[in-house]
Design a protein around this motif. Structure first.
Motif: not given
Length: 547
Positions: A140-143, A156-161, A165-167, A172-174
């Motif tokens: 939940i936190f990562s989502s 956004i990929p469903a896979d946790f890792l 990696v995408l985040y 730089n776009q925060i």
């Protein structure tokens, strides 16, 4: 029991509900309805569906669970526990697949209740529950990182890792405005009620964040910009078209929804019992949860279960009957009908902050840390379930966790079975077994078997018995007064041991066998190998038979 399948509300109405209790329930229901509003929307969005589906679930399922459930104070609706499963189903089968899986899960849960599985689900180990709930909290936190940081990423990929990696690639776009809103929401959700207890901090955060975004035109993503309008009416009951092949492909996720919903609802009911000193009816609770899920699917909703946080809020605000849960659903319905156009203005970063707090409370890090200091098998179950939930899939995690728990149970049960070998040839008269004085003839070996003779202990039993040097033994007495049960494997092992000794000319006598086990001897053909007179009620008759 006569009341086992009677909804708690029906019993309370029959007994009479005082006016004072009724007023407290109405007030508590209003407060819980307000608390549930942002959570229902947030859980739906985090699950990959449109926000109104969370509201529909909280309204339809919440009312049905309160009317037909087995708990006095249970509040039902969408919960964070389902986010992982629902998101995965939507990604694989679409929203129609999710609705059908939820509908199927409802009937599975009804089956659980009618089969009286409510009393068995409590045997699921605590380490397994903490493992997958902590794993869900991490997911939940990562989502929520995307909306919390205002990255505005899509697909956004469903896979946790892969997700992290995408985040990392788009840090730089925060969006600093999104972070400010999210952090402020976290702080207000956690601490506002320390100032004013009656007003939920999450509601205050939503109102302030929405006003600031609209008044100052702050550039952050809102529900409207992401999902469009929120419908202000319930749709007519309907199920998407399906065929047998679709149902087969959804049976596994449907069972996962049913099992997780059953566990969560009964856990919530147990917590509520401890808070009010009551006792819920687990089987009718499961039936009500199943009916609520099937009804939620008919109206286009998502899975529902007992919500521990909202149930605790209900108790803390004076709710003591299911009327509070009914009022909570009615309040959400009125909000949906009257204020849906305003709800679309809520910034997603604000909802992300609320879900981060939900993830923190779900993490159970104190219990996680405590289990890590305990038994080795509990640690293995905890970590295995946790990492499988995070890295792979919640369904796999629950399945593997239950299998590991079964092996743990069998291992511990087999260790509890004792086969005590006492060679009495050295001392002709010895004080044995509860200070008994027995005159044991020479050439007789006496064994005491303690514990259930089941498949997990059969190998140990066979190894111990076959290690007896039969050359100097004329008779073996197996004392079985502390054997509560024997399963099919145990019977086969027992017959094999008896046949082996008799082939070597050794007499076998069974002493103190329980009456119900003696009755089963015929069915398992033990008496085809062993003479009936060699099964005696007590040790003295066994010795008399030898003499």
């Amino acid at each position: 029991m006569k009341t086992e399948f009677t909804p708690k509300l029906f019993s309370l109405i029959k007994a009479g509900i005082s006016r004072e209790t009724l007023l407290k329930d109405v007030m508590s229901g209003v407060i819980v309805g307000i608390v549930a509003l942002p959570l229902a929307i947030a859980f739906a969005i985090a699950s990959g569906v449109s926000p109104e589906k969370g509201l529909i679930t909280a309204i339809v399922a919440g009312i049905i669970i309160s009317v037909f459930g087995g708990s006095r104070v249970q509040i039902g609706g969408p919960t964070g526990a389902f986010i992982v499963i629902v998101y995965g189903i939507v990604q694989t089968h679409g929203v129609d697949g999710l609705i059908l899986a939820t509908f199927m899960a409802g009937f599975i849960m009804i089956g659980f209740g009618l089969a009286r599985f409510g009393s068995f689900l409590k045997y699921i180990p605590y380490s397994l529950i903490v493992g997958f709930t902590s794993g869900i909290a991490v997911i939940i936190f990562s989502s929520q990182v995307n909306d919390f940081l205002g990255l505005q990423l899509t697909d956004i990929p469903a896979d946790f890792l892969s997700k992290w990696v995408l985040y990392a690639q788009y840090l730089n776009q925060i969006n600093p405005f999104a972070i400010a809103i999210a952090v402020s929401t976290v702080i207000m959700t956690l601490y506002f009620q320390k100032l004013i207890k009656l007003i939920p901090g999450s509601i205050v955060a939503i109102i302030l964040a929405t006003l600031c975004v609209q008044l100052f035109n702050i550039p952050v993503t809102t529900i409207e910009s992401q999902f469009g309008e929120i419908p202000n009416a319930l749709s007519m009951p309907n199920l998407p078209s399906f065929d047998l092949a679709t149902m087969k492909s959804l049976i596994q996720p449907a069972f996962a929804i049913a099992l997780l919903g059953a566990i969560e609802s009964l856990l919530s009911a147990v917590v509520a019992d401890s808070m009010i000193g009551g006792k819920h009816r687990s089987n009718i609770e499961l039936v009500a949860q199943g009916a609520a899920n099937s009804a939620s699917a008919l109206f286009g909703g998502i899975p529902a279960t007992g919500a521990i946080a909202r149930t605790a809020t209900n108790v803390n605000n004076g709710g003591r009957t299911p009327i509070a849960g009914i009022v909570h659903g009615v309040v959400l319905l009125l909000i949906m009908l009257l204020f849906a156009p305003l709800a679309k203005l809520i910034p997603l970063s604000c909802l992300a902050g609320i879900l981060v707090v939900v993830a923190y409370h779900m993490s159970e890090w104190r219990q996680f840390k405590s289990i890590l200091k305990g038994d080795r098998m509990d640690i293995i179950i905890l970590l295995t379930t946790f990492f499988l939930t995070v890295i792979f899939d919640l369904v796999i995690a629950i399945q593997v966790g239950i299998i590991l728990s079964s092996f743990m149970f069998m291992h511990r049960m087999s260790r509890s079975v004792e086969v005590n070998n006492i060679n009495i040839e050295q001392e002709r008269v010895e004080r044995l077994f509860d200070e008994e004085t027995l005159d044991v003839p020479e050439g007789v070996v006496l064994y005491e078997i303690n514990g259930p003779l089941f498949f997990g202990a059969a190998r140990q039993f066979q190894h111990t018995m076959t290690s007896i040097p039969s050359s100097s033994v004329k008779t073996i007495i197996m004392r079985m007064r502390y054997v509560p049960l024997i399963d099919a494997t145990g019977y086969e092992t027992l017959k094999e041991i008896i046949s082996n000794f008799q082939s070597q000319g050794v007499q076998v006598i069974l002493s103190g066998v329980r009456d119900d086990l003696v009755n089963d001897f015929e069915r398992h053909k033990v008496f085809q190998i062993l003479d009936r007179q060699n099964v005696v009620p007590n040790i003295k008759q066994a010795l008399a038979l030898i003499h």
